[in-house]
Structure formats: structure tokens, C-alpha cells
Enzyme design. Structure first.
Site, PDB file in Angstrom:
ATOM      1  N   ASP A  66      -1.583  -5.824  -5.152  1.00 11.98           N
ATOM      2  CA  ASP A  66      -2.072  -4.464  -5.375  1.00 11.98           C
ATOM      3  C   ASP A  66      -3.458  -4.586  -6.002  1.00 11.98           C
ATOM      4  OD1 ASP A  66      -2.607  -1.881  -6.328  1.00 11.98           O
ATOM      5  OD2 ASP A  66      -0.474  -1.476  -6.618  1.00 11.98           O
ATOM      6  N   TYR A 163     -10.260  12.398  -3.533  1.00 10.02           N
ATOM      7  CA  TYR A 163     -10.689  11.385  -2.551  1.00 10.02           C
ATOM      8  C   TYR A 163     -12.217  11.358  -2.451  1.00 10.02           C
ATOM      9  CZ  TYR A 163     -10.798   8.781   1.902  1.00 10.02           C
ATOM     10  OH  TYR A 163     -11.038   7.858   2.894  1.00 10.02           O
ATOM     11  N   LYS A 167     -14.673   8.159  -3.283  1.00  6.65           N
ATOM     12  CA  LYS A 167     -15.512   7.508  -2.270  1.00  6.65           C
ATOM     13  C   LYS A 167     -17.008   7.614  -2.622  1.00  6.65           C
ATOM     14  CE  LYS A 167     -12.459   5.758   0.570  1.00  6.65           C
ATOM     15  NZ  LYS A 167     -12.402   4.306   0.862  1.00  6.65           N
TER      16      LYS A 167
HETATM   17  N1  LIG Z   1      -8.908   6.614   8.874  1.00 11.50           N
HETATM   18  C1  LIG Z   1      -9.923   7.407   8.516  1.00 11.50           C
HETATM   19  O1  LIG Z   1     -10.153   8.502   9.088  1.00 11.50           O
HETATM   20  C2  LIG Z   1     -10.858   6.969   7.423  1.00 11.50           C
HETATM   21  C3  LIG Z   1     -12.056   7.693   7.255  1.00 11.50           C
HETATM   22  C4  LIG Z   1     -12.932   7.304   6.258  1.00 11.50           C
HETATM   23  C5  LIG Z   1     -12.625   6.223   5.440  1.00 11.50           C
HETATM   24  N2  LIG Z   1     -11.457   5.557   5.614  1.00 11.50           N
HETATM   25  C6  LIG Z   1     -11.192   4.423   4.722  1.00 11.50           C
HETATM   26  O2  LIG Z   1     -10.938   3.272   5.500  1.00 11.50           O
HETATM   27  C7  LIG Z   1     -10.116   2.369   4.758  1.00 11.50           C
HETATM   28  C8  LIG Z   1      -8.949   1.932   5.631  1.00 11.50           C
HETATM   29  O3  LIG Z   1      -8.169   3.079   5.916  1.00 11.50           O
HETATM   30  P1  LIG Z   1      -7.242   3.206   7.208  1.00 11.50           P
HETATM   31  O4  LIG Z   1      -7.528   4.508   7.811  1.00 11.50           O
HETATM   32  O5  LIG Z   1      -7.291   1.964   7.991  1.00 11.50           O
HETATM   33  O6  LIG Z   1      -5.824   3.377   6.466  1.00 11.50           O
HETATM   34  P2  LIG Z   1      -4.443   2.597   6.565  1.00 11.50           P
HETATM   35  O7  LIG Z   1      -3.527   3.336   5.664  1.00 11.50           O
HETATM   36  O8  LIG Z   1      -4.069   2.394   7.988  1.00 11.50           O
HETATM   37  O9  LIG Z   1      -4.795   1.175   5.931  1.00 11.50           O
HETATM   38  C9  LIG Z   1      -5.047   1.043   4.548  1.00 11.50           C
HETATM   39  C10 LIG Z   1      -4.407  -0.252   4.077  1.00 11.50           C
HETATM   40  O10 LIG Z   1      -4.744  -0.409   2.692  1.00 11.50           O
HETATM   41  C11 LIG Z   1      -3.577  -0.860   2.014  1.00 11.50           C
HETATM   42  N3  LIG Z   1      -3.669  -0.462   0.605  1.00 11.50           N
HETATM   43  C12 LIG Z   1      -3.751   0.795   0.112  1.00 11.50           C
HETATM   44  N4  LIG Z   1      -3.756   0.766  -1.226  1.00 11.50           N
HETATM   45  C13 LIG Z   1      -3.693  -0.545  -1.587  1.00 11.50           C
HETATM   46  C14 LIG Z   1      -3.661  -1.215  -2.840  1.00 11.50           C
HETATM   47  N5  LIG Z   1      -3.666  -0.536  -4.005  1.00 11.50           N
HETATM   48  N6  LIG Z   1      -3.611  -2.566  -2.861  1.00 11.50           N
HETATM   49  C15 LIG Z   1      -3.566  -3.261  -1.698  1.00 11.50           C
HETATM   50  N7  LIG Z   1      -3.563  -2.683  -0.481  1.00 11.50           N
HETATM   51  C16 LIG Z   1      -3.638  -1.334  -0.430  1.00 11.50           C
HETATM   52  C17 LIG Z   1      -2.429  -0.141   2.730  1.00 11.50           C
HETATM   53  O11 LIG Z   1      -1.177  -0.783   2.505  1.00 11.50           O
HETATM   54  C18 LIG Z   1      -2.880  -0.210   4.181  1.00 11.50           C
HETATM   55  O12 LIG Z   1      -2.400  -1.382   4.829  1.00 11.50           O
HETATM   56  C19 LIG Z   1      -9.718   3.113   3.493  1.00 11.50           C
HETATM   57  O13 LIG Z   1     -10.559   2.703   2.432  1.00 11.50           O
HETATM   58  C20 LIG Z   1      -9.978   4.568   3.847  1.00 11.50           C
HETATM   59  O14 LIG Z   1     -10.215   5.355   2.704  1.00 11.50           O
HETATM   60  C21 LIG Z   1     -10.570   5.899   6.588  1.00 11.50           C
END
Ligand SMILES: NC(=O)c1ccc[n+]([C@@H]2O[C@H](COP(=O)([O-])OP(=O)(O)OC[C@H]3O[C@@H](n4cnc5c(N)ncnc54)[C@H](O)[C@@H]3O)[C@@H](O)[C@H]2O)c1
Length: 255
Positions: A66, A163, A167
Site C-alpha cells: 500500500d 480528487y 491531483k
Molecule cells: N481512468 C481514468 O479516466 C483516469 C483519468 C485521469 C487520471 N487517472 C489516474 O490514472 C491512474 C490509474 O488509474 P486507472 O484508471 O488505471 O485505475 P485502476 O483502478 O484500473 O488502477 C489503479 C490501480 O492502483 C492500485 N492502487 C490504488 N490505491 C493503491 C494504494 N494505496 N497502494 C497501492 N496500489 C494502489 C489499484 O489496486 C489499481 O490496481 C490513477 O492515478 C488515476 O487517478 C485515471
């Protein structure tokens, strides 16, 4: 295809899902040595099996942790350099969290809700950066760090203050770290994705109903592979004069 990442040692957080998993897949195909981390043990184990099958077990190390836990993060970074007997060449800090609760205005958000976003997206990222930037961890030849922020780190969205604040702070951390680490040849950038088709967004859609098509020039949401391409470019030699940048990969959302 770029060869600049072959046998480079790269850490990836959030590697079990979405953008992190797509990034790990692309790096594995480019021949990188990978140290993957995620707090979802079962999904990380699945990702590990898949990546070993396209790379090799010698090239992939996976650790359940984590990023909110300082000791776990420090131990992970130290054990990565010990395991591969070499310093890091790059870090993709991708783990992040978006709340599933319905939009809430600032006056409705609880301490716990706000803290959950900040603790993962800001403090967790800070803990990773601190461990990665400690003396001797990144190669004396320099390296690349890419943090995943968001378009939510560039503009405000009503109902999403926790959020959005987390960010914006991630982008601020990126800019400060780039100014501090540049003299060591370490570049620090962020990618700011728009709405991207990942399990995070799919879970939000399941909770709230179908999400509207994002208001972007390309009139579709992004795919995780499209965000991964930008992350991998920023990690590699091809972007060697880029640092302190926040790269929007959002289909033209803010134009
Ligand atoms: N999907 C979108 O539309 C989007 C848009 C902008 C930014 N993001 C950012 O992109 C990144 C990836 O997001 P995603 O969409 O692939 O989401 P996702 O939920 O598919 O993947 C996120 C991963 O991070 C892991 N995670 C979360 N908290 C954690 C912690 N405390 N310790 C260890 N692992 C942890 C989760 O288990 C998961 O496997 C994130 O930072 C998210 O904020 C996503």
C-alpha cells in the site's frame, strides 16, 4: 520501436490494473526489468503471471504493498535495487484512487472522504517519490520519473473536490521534484489523462449509471494503452530534454 528501455530497471505502482497494467505490458515488450507494486494482491498476481509469460521471471519482480505505508514503500524500493543488484533507471508512479460516492459539493464532503483521496493520490505519491529520489537509488547516469496526475489536476470539476485537490497536488509535487532532481540528470514529468476506459471508470459507471461521452475533440474516451504510450515515451531517452511537464493525454478536452 524504441530500444532505449531494454534492460532498464523501472518501477511501476498501480501495475495490477488499467493504465498501470498497460504500462507494465508495454515496458515488458520493450525488454525492461520491472518491479511492479499494487495493493490488490490477486490482480497483481494475475498481472505477474501474464507479464512473465511475455518477458521472463528474471525480469519481473512483483510486490504487494500500500503506497500509503512509508515503511512498505521504502522497503520495496530498497529490495528492488537489491534484487536486481543495480540502481533504478525509471519510475512510473501510477497507483491512484477515485471515490465511488456520488458528486458532493465541498460542504458535503467528510474528513474521511477527503483524506482517502489525499492519502493515496498525494501522500502516497510523495512517499514513492521520496524513496525513489533518496541518494543512490536512481542511476548516477540519470533517470526518468513519470507520475500520473489527471485533467482533474488542471481544472476544477463540481462535486469532485477531494480528487481534484489531490491531483493538483500531484502536479505540484512533480514540478518541485523536477526542479530539485534535474541537476542529477533525473527528469520528473506527469501525464494528465482525461477519461480513460479502465476498471476505475468502469466501477464509477456501474455505481452511477452510464457516464456521458467526455466533452473532448476526439469524441471518445481514451484507452489505457494510449496513456501508457505517453508514459513510456516520457520514461525513455527520446524525451531526454523534457522535465517538469504535465502532459495532457485527454483527446483534446481542454482546448
Ligand atoms: N481512468 C481514468 O479516466 C483516469 C483519468 C485521469 C487520471 N487517472 C489516474 O490514472 C491512474 C490509474 O488509474 P486507472 O484508471 O488505471 O485505475 P485502476 O483502478 O484500473 O488502477 C489503479 C490501480 O492502483 C492500485 N492502487 C490504488 N490505491 C493503491 C494504494 N494505496 N497502494 C497501492 N496500489 C494502489 C489499484 O489496486 C489499481 O490496481 C490513477 O492515478 C488515476 O487517478 C485515471
Amino acid at each position: 520501436m524504441s530500444a532505449s528501455l531494454a534492460n532498464k530497471l523501472i518501477t511501476v505502482t498501480g501495475a495490477a490494473s488499467g493504465i498501470g497494467l498497460s504500462t507494465a505490458r508495454l515496458l515488458a515488450r520493450r525488454g525492461a526489468l520491472l518491479s511492479l507494486a499494487d495493493y490488490n494482491k490477486s490482480k497483481l498476481s494475475q498481472a505477474h503471471e501474464e507479464l512473465v509469460s511475455v518477458s521472463s521471471s528474471q525480469k519481473i519482480l512483483s510486490t504487494t504493498l500500500d503506497i500509503r505505508n512509508t515503511q512498505s514503500v521504502n522497503d520495496w524500493i530498497a529490495s528492488t535495487t537489491q534484487h536486481f543488484s543495480r540502481p533504478l533507471d525509471g519510475c512510473a508512479n501510477i497507483a491512484g484512487f477515485h471515490p465511488l460516492w456520488s458528486p458532493k459539493s465541498v460542504e458535503e464532503v467528510t474528513d474521511e472522504e477527503f483524506e482517502e483521496c489525499i492519502n493515496i493520490n498525494t501522500l502516497g505519491l510523495f512517499k514513492c517519490l521520496r524513496a525513489q529520489l533518496a541518494p543512490g537509488i536512481i542511476s548516477p547516469n540519470g533517470g526518468g520519473i513519470v507520475n500520473v496526475g489527471s485533467v482533474s489536476g488542471l481544472i476544477g470539476f463540481a462535486g469532485d473536490s477531494a480528487y481534484v485537490a489531490s491531483k493538483h497536488a500531484a502536479h505540484g509535487l512533480t514540478k518541485c521534484a523536477s526542479k530539485e532532481a534535474g541537476k542529477r540528470g533525473i527528469r520528473v514529468n506527469a501525464v494528465a489523462p482525461g477519461q480513460t476506459n479502465t476498471p476505475m471508470v468502469q466501477a464509477m459507471a456501474a455505481e452511477k449509471g452510464v457516464l456521458p461521452t467526455p466533452p473532448v475533440s476526439l469524441q471518445r474516451e481514451g484507452q489505457p494503452e494510449e496513456i501508457a504510450e505517453a508514459i513510456v515515451w516520457l520514461l525513455g531517452e527520446e524525451s531526454r530534454y523534457v522535465t517538469g511537464s504535465i502532459y495532457r493525454v485527454d483527446g483534446g478536452m481542454l482546448d
